[in-house]
Design an enzyme around this catalytic site. Structure first.
Site, PDB file in Angstrom:
ATOM      1  N   GLY A  65       0.823  -1.198   0.000  1.00 24.70           N
ATOM      2  CA  GLY A  65       0.000   0.000   0.000  1.00 24.70           C
ATOM      3  C   GLY A  65       0.854   1.243   0.000  1.00 24.70           C
ATOM      4  O   GLY A  65       2.044   1.191   0.326  1.00 24.70           O
ATOM      5  N   CYS A  92       5.029  -6.498   1.703  1.00 21.64           N
ATOM      6  CA  CYS A  92       5.419  -5.082   1.728  1.00 21.64           C
ATOM      7  C   CYS A  92       4.776  -4.366   2.925  1.00 21.64           C
ATOM      8  O   CYS A  92       5.203  -4.562   4.061  1.00 21.64           O
ATOM      9  CB  CYS A  92       5.084  -4.417   0.401  1.00 21.64           C
ATOM     10  N   TYR A  93       3.736  -3.569   2.700  1.00 24.22           N
ATOM     11  CA  TYR A  93       3.022  -2.941   3.819  1.00 24.22           C
ATOM     12  C   TYR A  93       2.557  -4.000   4.796  1.00 24.22           C
ATOM     13  O   TYR A  93       2.541  -3.792   6.016  1.00 24.22           O
ATOM     14  CB  TYR A  93       1.827  -2.152   3.290  1.00 24.22           C
ATOM     15  N   HIS A 179       7.935  -7.982  -3.386  1.00 28.23           N
ATOM     16  CA  HIS A 179       6.650  -8.272  -4.031  1.00 28.23           C
ATOM     17  C   HIS A 179       6.743  -9.581  -4.822  1.00 28.23           C
ATOM     18  O   HIS A 179       7.215  -9.586  -5.965  1.00 28.23           O
ATOM     19  CB  HIS A 179       6.247  -7.121  -4.960  1.00 28.23           C
ATOM     20  N   GLU A 181       4.375 -11.159  -6.190  1.00 28.90           N
ATOM     21  CA  GLU A 181       3.335 -11.252  -7.217  1.00 28.90           C
ATOM     22  C   GLU A 181       3.763 -10.712  -8.572  1.00 28.90           C
ATOM     23  O   GLU A 181       3.095 -10.963  -9.586  1.00 28.90           O
ATOM     24  CB  GLU A 181       2.054 -10.532  -6.756  1.00 28.90           C
ATOM     25  N   ASP A 237     -18.351 -10.423 -21.940  1.00 30.95           N
ATOM     26  CA  ASP A 237     -18.678 -10.329 -20.519  1.00 30.95           C
ATOM     27  C   ASP A 237     -20.168 -10.558 -20.271  1.00 30.95           C
ATOM     28  O   ASP A 237     -20.553 -11.375 -19.429  1.00 30.95           O
ATOM     29  CB  ASP A 237     -18.264  -8.960 -19.957  1.00 30.95           C
ATOM     30  N   LYS A 379     -10.460 -10.455 -17.572  1.00 22.15           N
ATOM     31  CA  LYS A 379     -10.993 -10.763 -18.894  1.00 22.15           C
ATOM     32  C   LYS A 379     -10.618 -12.166 -19.358  1.00 22.15           C
ATOM     33  O   LYS A 379     -11.466 -12.901 -19.885  1.00 22.15           O
ATOM     34  CB  LYS A 379     -10.507  -9.724 -19.911  1.00 22.15           C
TER      35      LYS A 379
END
Length: 523
Positions: A65, A92-93, A179, A181, A237, A379
């Site tokens: 964050g 992280c945060y 991180h 990710e 969608d 998506k």
């Protein structure tokens, strides 16, 4: 269609709750978790423990964050999270929050650490199983943990960060300053997989077929014997959302296709034919071209366009619902990127990019309740759901089209004439790209009518006419995108045809901007 009773119990998949502190990469954490075949949901960081517990989480991940944990009133979590006994990974945060709340030592760094760093493993930890002792990671932090809380062991460090990873194996609480990710962290997917499978003990069992099964059950339970209308745009969608709901409640669903006058060439008749003849859905077509153009008259600001379109859509759907019996629900094909960019209450820690007509453009008071079965999907995940549902490739692989339609591709005021100009140019762009023998097909491609005019020469005479821009991108999920490297001869054909065949256009430009910093659409 045979349907289960509304009281049929719904089996929830093992769920990871991601508590969002406004990170840029929250959606990537969700993606990496799902790629590890584990279901995940993103909630605001301050979600009450009772609401978290209702989802029966098998693990919790705390995101990064933009704030400092040392700042007054810094974002935190419900204290019950720490007492829950559920495995937690702080990123992280998140690692800083664990240190702050559980008795560690935390300081503002004199040297902030942004970008690549080399992590050195210290000791053995299940979090780093199968990872080399030295590996590249991605850092982005200003505060630093000096000492972990009691009971924690330091498992990694970098040149600038003495506590880059720690953990308490007894309580299954772990934190990493980097991180995992992002792709720039070499072993990031392994770190996340180790936490999910090795530490939290979650089996890699979640698949899109599981999502379809659980979502169909949830819709049946939610709707009961009520009736539903679906906002059908013709894109993948809304097609997937409509098919999911149809599988759950059958003839209780009526699809409403609104011809806004903001559609591409031949779109209206093609959409109705596809959904009636191919998907065998009950479709009502509403001609609302005049009312949408009236609502957009004189409007230039993109946010106002989206809001007015969103309000007009809801008005049409409520009018159509009133013509039917006992309609309580409205189905929308809202996706997670729409929610992220619109900054709704469920994504309140982030920043608003633009109000998607089906999220931030909705009116405050609505007579219909929303069903948004795809709200937490990206998506590419929606396309996978479509394949699981057995939808034809012509629908599943259809390129994305914005809900506000050509209104956000006509820059400036939207008029019938400008829409006709754009439709003609867009048809050339799409037809030329679709017939080209490309090794990699773009994810999305379209024309944009700009408010710019420039001097040109045609037939030895001076012209002062419009500029059309062409946008073609490659992407997986719409959250990031790169401009497509189309062959020069293809771009030349597109340009030549537009200036020769579309009245009022004398110049064509190609957009070579990535997302970020740009968005896919120009408005």
């Amino acid at each position: 269609m045979a349907m289960a009773s509304p009281q049929t119990p719904v089996t929830r998949p093992a769920t990871v709750i991601i508590l969002d502190f406004g990170a840029q990469y929250s959606q990537l954490i969700a993606r990496r978790t799902r790629e590890a075949s584990v279901y995940s949901e993103i909630l605001p960081h301050d979600t009450p423990w009772t609401a978290i517990a209702e989802r029966e989480p098998a693990a919790i991940i705390l995101t990064g964050g933009p704030e400092s944990t040392l700042a007054p009133n810094a974002p935190g979590v419900d204290p019950e999270v720490w007492r829950s006994g559920i495995p937690i990974l702080g990123i992280c945060y998140g690692i800083q929050l664990i240190a702050r709340d559980l008795g560690g030592e935390l300081v503002r760094s004199t040297h902030s650490e942004y970008g690549p760093a080399h992590l050195e493993r210290l000791g053995d930890s299940p979090l780093f199983a199968g990872i080399a002792q030295h590996t590249r990671v991605w850092m982005s932090h200003g505060d630093t943990v000096l000492a972990p809380p009691p009971g924690f062991t330091v498992y990694g460090r970098t040149a600038q960060c003495a506590v880059a990873a720690f953990g308490d194996p007894v309580r299954r609480l772990y934190g990493v300053q980097f991180h995992p990710e992002v792709v720039q962290t070499e072993a990031g997917t392994t770190v996340i997989s180790n936490f999910l499978h090795g530490i939290a003990g979650i089996a890699p069992e979640w698949k899109m077929a599981s999502f379809v099964e659980s979502t169909v059950g949830q819709i049946r339970e939610q709707v009961g014997n009520g009736h539903v209308i679906c906002a059908l745009s013709g894109g993948v969608d809304s097609a997937v959302a409509a098919t999911l709901v149809s599988r759950a409640i059958g003839k209780q669903l009526t699809c409403v296709f609104v011809d806004t006058g903001l559609l591409r060439a031949n779109e209206g008749q093609n959409v109705v034919a596809a959904f009636r003849d191919v998907l065998h859905l009950n479709v009502v077509k509403v001609d609302a071209r005049e009312r949408f153009l009236a609502a957009l008259a004189g409007v230039i600001d993109p946010e106002q366009k989206r809001v007015r379109i969103g309000h007009e859509f809801i008005a049409v759907f409520e009018e159509e619902a009133a013509k039917l019996s006992d309609v309580e629900w409205l189905v929308q094909g809202t996706l997670y990127p729409d929610v992220i960019e619109s900054k709704t209450p469920s994504s309140k820690a982030g920043h608003k990019i633009k109000s998607h007509h089906n999220v931030g453009g909705l009116p405050d008071v609505m007579a219909l309740k929303l069903i948004e079965p795809l709200r937490l999907l990206f998506k590419d995940e929606v396309r996978e759901v479509g394949r699981v549902l057995g939808l034809p490739d012509a629908i599943v692989e259809r390129q994305p089209f914005p809900g506000p339609g050509l209104a956000v591709r006509v820059l400036g005021e939207v008029t019938a004439q400008r829409l006709d100009t754009l439709r003609a140019a867009d048809l050339i762009v799409t037809s030329e790209i679709e017939r080209a023998a490309l090794e990699t097909h773009p994810w999305q491609y379209f024309a944009v009518l700009t408010p710019l005019q420039s001097v040109g020469v045609m037939g030895d005479g001076r012209t002062y006419a419009d500029l059309v821009a062409v946008r073609a991108i490659t992407s997986e999920d719409g959250m990031t995108a790169d401009w497509a490297r189309l062959p020069y001869d293809l771009l030349a054909r597109i340009s030549t045809r537009i200036v020769n065949e579309v009245a009022g256009v004398n110049r064509v430009a190609y957009d070579v901007t990535t997302k970020p910093p740009a968005t896919v659409e120009w408005e």
